[in-house]
Design a protein around this motif. Structure first.
Motif, PDB file in Angstrom:
ATOM      1  N   UNK A 104       0.839  -1.202   0.000  1.00 22.08           N
ATOM      2  CA  UNK A 104       0.000   0.000   0.000  1.00 22.08           C
ATOM      3  C   UNK A 104       0.872   1.250   0.000  1.00 22.08           C
ATOM      4  N   UNK A 105       0.320   2.327  -0.487  1.00 22.44           N
ATOM      5  CA  UNK A 105       1.040   3.593  -0.507  1.00 22.44           C
ATOM      6  C   UNK A 105       1.102   4.168   0.903  1.00 22.44           C
ATOM      7  N   UNK A 106       2.288   4.608   1.302  1.00 26.64           N
ATOM      8  CA  UNK A 106       2.459   5.277   2.583  1.00 26.64           C
ATOM      9  C   UNK A 106       3.073   6.653   2.333  1.00 26.64           C
ATOM     10  N   UNK A 107       2.726   7.596   3.183  1.00 28.40           N
ATOM     11  CA  UNK A 107       3.295   8.929   3.145  1.00 28.40           C
ATOM     12  C   UNK A 107       4.462   8.953   4.115  1.00 28.40           C
ATOM     13  N   UNK A 108       5.613   9.423   3.666  1.00 35.27           N
ATOM     14  CA  UNK A 108       6.797   9.522   4.511  1.00 35.27           C
ATOM     15  C   UNK A 108       6.994  10.989   4.861  1.00 35.27           C
ATOM     16  N   UNK A 109       6.918  11.304   6.156  1.00 40.46           N
ATOM     17  CA  UNK A 109       7.016  12.702   6.579  1.00 40.46           C
ATOM     18  C   UNK A 109       7.663  12.765   7.955  1.00 40.46           C
ATOM     19  N   UNK A 110       8.725  13.555   8.079  1.00 43.93           N
ATOM     20  CA  UNK A 110       9.458  13.739   9.325  1.00 43.93           C
ATOM     21  C   UNK A 110       9.856  12.404   9.960  1.00 43.93           C
ATOM     22  N   UNK A 111      10.432  11.531   9.149  1.00 44.55           N
ATOM     23  CA  UNK A 111      10.924  10.217   9.589  1.00 44.55           C
ATOM     24  C   UNK A 111       9.832   9.308  10.151  1.00 44.55           C
ATOM     25  N   UNK A 112       8.607   9.528   9.773  1.00 50.22           N
ATOM     26  CA  UNK A 112       7.486   8.687  10.203  1.00 50.22           C
ATOM     27  C   UNK A 112       6.681   8.261   8.986  1.00 50.22           C
ATOM     28  N   UNK A 113       5.938   7.165   9.127  1.00 48.56           N
ATOM     29  CA  UNK A 113       5.069   6.681   8.050  1.00 48.56           C
ATOM     30  C   UNK A 113       3.622   6.970   8.415  1.00 48.56           C
TER      31      UNK A 113
ATOM     32  N   UNK B 296      -3.112   9.052   8.591  1.00 47.61           N
ATOM     33  CA  UNK B 296      -2.937   8.841  10.030  1.00 47.61           C
ATOM     34  C   UNK B 296      -1.617   8.100  10.256  1.00 47.61           C
ATOM     35  N   UNK B 297      -1.083   8.234  11.449  1.00 48.84           N
ATOM     36  CA  UNK B 297       0.174   7.561  11.780  1.00 48.84           C
ATOM     37  C   UNK B 297       0.026   6.050  11.578  1.00 48.84           C
TER      38      UNK B 297
ATOM     39  N   UNK C  66      -1.145  11.518  15.550  1.00 47.39           N
ATOM     40  CA  UNK C  66      -0.561  12.361  14.502  1.00 47.39           C
ATOM     41  C   UNK C  66      -1.322  12.190  13.195  1.00 47.39           C
ATOM     42  N   UNK C  67      -1.586  13.312  12.532  1.00 47.95           N
ATOM     43  CA  UNK C  67      -2.354  13.339  11.285  1.00 47.95           C
ATOM     44  C   UNK C  67      -1.679  14.263  10.290  1.00 47.95           C
ATOM     45  N   UNK C  68      -1.862  13.972   8.999  1.00 51.50           N
ATOM     46  CA  UNK C  68      -1.349  14.821   7.922  1.00 51.50           C
ATOM     47  C   UNK C  68      -2.424  14.923   6.858  1.00 51.50           C
ATOM     48  N   UNK C  69      -2.517  16.094   6.229  1.00 52.72           N
ATOM     49  CA  UNK C  69      -3.452  16.303   5.123  1.00 52.72           C
ATOM     50  C   UNK C  69      -2.634  16.709   3.902  1.00 52.72           C
ATOM     51  N   UNK C  70      -2.906  16.051   2.770  1.00 53.79           N
ATOM     52  CA  UNK C  70      -2.240  16.415   1.518  1.00 53.79           C
ATOM     53  C   UNK C  70      -3.285  16.861   0.499  1.00 53.79           C
TER      54      UNK C  70
END
Length: 102
Positions: free
Chosen positions: A19-28, A42-43, A53-57
């Protein structure tokens, strides 16, 4: 990483299950949901930790994914004590949920 508004390019990788994962600030981060213009992540360690931890793209006008927002600090302390057999516990929870909904 508390409530930041960003605009950096998103970097993606492939998780162990393809599956696709987002890599951001040394976290997946794994995909949680999508809307017409945004993807919410989500983390990847959320299930076994208390991490929120959450990220929006979102896609920019050049069709490149950009990180537009990240919220919460990573907290990878375990949800359950080390002596708890997590797969057995999850199986029990799923079984009790299916019994309650019947």
């Amino acid at each position: 990483m508390i409530c930041q508004i960003l605009s950096e390019l998103a970097v993606f990788g492939t998780g162990q299950r393809g599956r696709t994962v987002l890599l951001f600030q040394n976290e997946k981060f794994v995909k949680n949901r999508c809307s017409a213009s945004r993807t919410y992540w989500i983390c990847s360690r959320k299930d076994v930790t208390v991490c929120r931890a959450r990220v929006v793209t979102a896609m920019d006008k050049n069709a490149q994914a950009r990180i537009i927002k990240c919220t919460y600090q990573h907290d990878h302390s375990r949800k359950f004590p080390n002596n708890v057999n997590l797969p057995v516990l999850i199986k029990r929870e799923k079984k009790s949920l299916s019994l309650e909904s019947s």
